[in-house]
Design a protein around this motif. Structure first.
Motif, mmCIF file in Angstrom:
data_model
loop_
_atom_site.group_PDB
_atom_site.id
_atom_site.type_symbol
_atom_site.label_atom_id
_atom_site.label_comp_id
_atom_site.label_asym_id
_atom_site.label_seq_id
_atom_site.Cartn_x
_atom_site.Cartn_y
_atom_site.Cartn_z
ATOM 1 N N LEU A 18 43.336 7.515 -5.049
ATOM 2 C CA LEU A 18 43.141 8.645 -5.958
ATOM 3 C C LEU A 18 44.426 9.450 -6.129
ATOM 4 C CD1 LEU A 18 39.601 9.758 -4.746
ATOM 5 C CD2 LEU A 18 40.173 8.798 -7.008
ATOM 6 N N SER A 19 45.200 9.561 -5.068
ATOM 7 C CA SER A 19 46.437 10.350 -5.147
ATOM 8 C C SER A 19 47.477 9.709 -6.060
ATOM 9 C CB SER A 19 47.012 10.593 -3.749
ATOM 10 O OG SER A 19 47.540 9.392 -3.217
ATOM 11 N N VAL A 20 47.373 8.410 -6.298
ATOM 12 C CA VAL A 20 48.307 7.737 -7.211
ATOM 13 C C VAL A 20 47.631 7.415 -8.547
ATOM 14 C CG1 VAL A 20 49.797 6.831 -5.395
ATOM 15 C CG2 VAL A 20 47.877 5.443 -6.214
ATOM 16 N N ASN A 21 46.526 8.091 -8.815
ATOM 17 C CA ASN A 21 45.786 7.930 -10.068
ATOM 18 C C ASN A 21 45.572 9.312 -10.714
ATOM 19 O OD1 ASN A 21 44.221 6.940 -12.133
ATOM 20 N ND2 ASN A 21 42.582 6.152 -10.831
ATOM 21 N N PRO A 22 46.658 10.039 -10.977
ATOM 22 C CA PRO A 22 46.516 11.432 -11.431
ATOM 23 C C PRO A 22 45.846 11.572 -12.793
ATOM 24 C CG PRO A 22 48.793 10.729 -11.617
ATOM 25 C CD PRO A 22 48.058 9.634 -10.874
ATOM 26 N N ASP A 23 45.986 10.594 -13.667
ATOM 27 C CA ASP A 23 45.372 10.705 -14.996
ATOM 28 C C ASP A 23 43.852 10.718 -14.896
ATOM 29 O OD1 ASP A 23 47.893 10.767 -16.106
ATOM 30 O OD2 ASP A 23 47.867 8.661 -16.723
ATOM 31 N N ALA A 24 43.295 9.815 -14.103
ATOM 32 C CA ALA A 24 41.839 9.763 -13.950
ATOM 33 C C ALA A 24 41.315 11.018 -13.252
ATOM 34 C CB ALA A 24 41.428 8.506 -13.179
ATOM 35 N N VAL A 25 42.022 11.470 -12.227
ATOM 36 C CA VAL A 25 41.610 12.684 -11.517
ATOM 37 C C VAL A 25 41.673 13.884 -12.461
ATOM 38 C CG1 VAL A 25 42.180 14.263 -9.621
ATOM 39 C CG2 VAL A 25 42.209 11.785 -9.240
ATOM 40 N N ALA A 26 42.730 13.984 -13.250
ATOM 41 C CA ALA A 26 42.863 15.089 -14.200
ATOM 42 C C ALA A 26 41.750 15.053 -15.242
ATOM 43 C CB ALA A 26 44.231 15.044 -14.881
ATOM 44 N N HIS A 27 41.408 13.864 -15.717
ATOM 45 C CA HIS A 27 40.319 13.730 -16.692
ATOM 46 C C HIS A 27 39.009 14.228 -16.081
ATOM 47 C CE1 HIS A 27 37.870 10.975 -19.587
ATOM 48 N NE2 HIS A 27 37.820 12.235 -19.947
ATOM 49 N N MET A 28 38.752 13.846 -14.837
ATOM 50 C CA MET A 28 37.524 14.293 -14.175
ATOM 51 C C MET A 28 37.542 15.817 -13.998
ATOM 52 S SD MET A 28 34.589 13.307 -13.038
ATOM 53 C CE MET A 28 34.683 11.576 -12.666
ATOM 54 N N LYS A 29 38.686 16.377 -13.647
ATOM 55 C CA LYS A 29 38.799 17.838 -13.485
ATOM 56 C C LYS A 29 38.530 18.560 -14.810
ATOM 57 C CE LYS A 29 40.488 18.334 -9.180
ATOM 58 N NZ LYS A 29 40.139 19.318 -8.197
ATOM 59 N N GLU A 30 38.992 17.978 -15.917
ATOM 60 C CA GLU A 30 38.725 18.559 -17.238
ATOM 61 C C GLU A 30 37.224 18.578 -17.516
ATOM 62 O OE1 GLU A 30 40.927 16.246 -20.074
ATOM 63 O OE2 GLU A 30 42.850 16.819 -19.183
ATOM 64 N N LEU A 31 36.555 17.500 -17.187
ATOM 65 C CA LEU A 31 35.101 17.444 -17.384
ATOM 66 C C LEU A 31 34.397 18.475 -16.507
ATOM 67 C CD1 LEU A 31 34.740 13.567 -17.417
ATOM 68 C CD2 LEU A 31 34.420 15.088 -19.383
ATOM 69 N N MET A 32 34.860 18.610 -15.285
ATOM 70 C CA MET A 32 34.257 19.571 -14.358
ATOM 71 C C MET A 32 34.464 21.007 -14.834
ATOM 72 S SD MET A 32 35.434 17.649 -10.848
ATOM 73 C CE MET A 32 35.172 19.076 -9.810
ATOM 74 N N ALA A 33 35.576 21.271 -15.484
ATOM 75 C CA ALA A 33 35.861 22.624 -15.968
ATOM 76 C C ALA A 33 34.907 23.029 -17.090
ATOM 77 C CB ALA A 33 37.310 22.710 -16.453
ATOM 78 N N LYS A 34 34.284 22.054 -17.737
ATOM 79 C CA LYS A 34 33.370 22.330 -18.848
ATOM 80 C C LYS A 34 31.943 22.600 -18.401
ATOM 81 C CE LYS A 34 36.016 19.501 -22.047
ATOM 82 N NZ LYS A 34 36.033 18.273 -22.855
ATOM 83 N N GLY A 35 31.617 22.293 -17.142
ATOM 84 C CA GLY A 35 30.262 22.529 -16.663
ATOM 85 C C GLY A 35 29.848 21.509 -15.622
ATOM 86 N N ARG A 36 28.570 21.479 -15.351
ATOM 87 C CA ARG A 36 28.035 20.600 -14.319
ATOM 88 C C ARG A 36 28.360 19.143 -14.603
ATOM 89 N NH1 ARG A 36 22.297 21.886 -13.361
ATOM 90 N NH2 ARG A 36 23.260 23.468 -12.077
ATOM 91 N N VAL A 37 28.743 18.430 -13.525
ATOM 92 C CA VAL A 37 29.018 17.001 -13.582
ATOM 93 C C VAL A 37 28.223 16.322 -12.478
ATOM 94 C CG1 VAL A 37 30.783 15.215 -13.228
ATOM 95 C CG2 VAL A 37 31.333 17.254 -14.567
#
Length: 116
Positions: free
Chosen positions: A73-92
């Motif tokens: 996960l630490s070398v997959n920042p794009d996927a982690v960032a995408h998930m964080k964006e989804l989380m910022a919008k509400g429940r996941v």
């Protein structure tokens, strides 16, 4: 941070799931796309095939699996960032297919997302 939940994909979908994100690399056996009611399938955030096969859902290997998955996960920042964006919008709700509800990658992913 948003409300992050973890649930087996075989459990019925609920209105309070929020965004339903499948975090498995492989499509769950016996699950139709219609019944899955997914918002998104994020294969790219799932453990690598090699790591998944080495783990083999053996609880005795869970600690080692967790460490290696965190490294992936630490070398997959794009996927982690995408998930964080989804989380910022509400429940996941992170969806997974494994039978073991205490030793699975979705729990590791949820802990990683909460702490990073």
């Amino acid at each position: 941070m948003s409300d992050l939940r973890v649930k087996r994909i075989y459990e019925p979908a609920s209105d309070d799931d929020g965004a339903r994100i499948l975090v498995d690399r492989l499509w769950p056996r016996g699950m139709s796309k219609e019944n899955a009611k997914l918002s998104l399938w994020m294969k790219e955030i799932a453990p690598s095939n090699e790591l998944r096969k080495n783990f083999s859902h053996m609880p005795s290997r869970f600690e080692e699996f967790t460490r290696h998955y965190h490294e992936e996960l630490s070398v997959n920042p794009d996927a982690v960032a995408h998930m964080k964006e989804l989380m910022a919008k509400g429940r996941v709700t992170l969806l997974y297919a494994a039978h073991d509800t205490e030793h699975n990658h979705a729990l590791v992913l949820a802990d990683y997302l909460r702490s990073h």
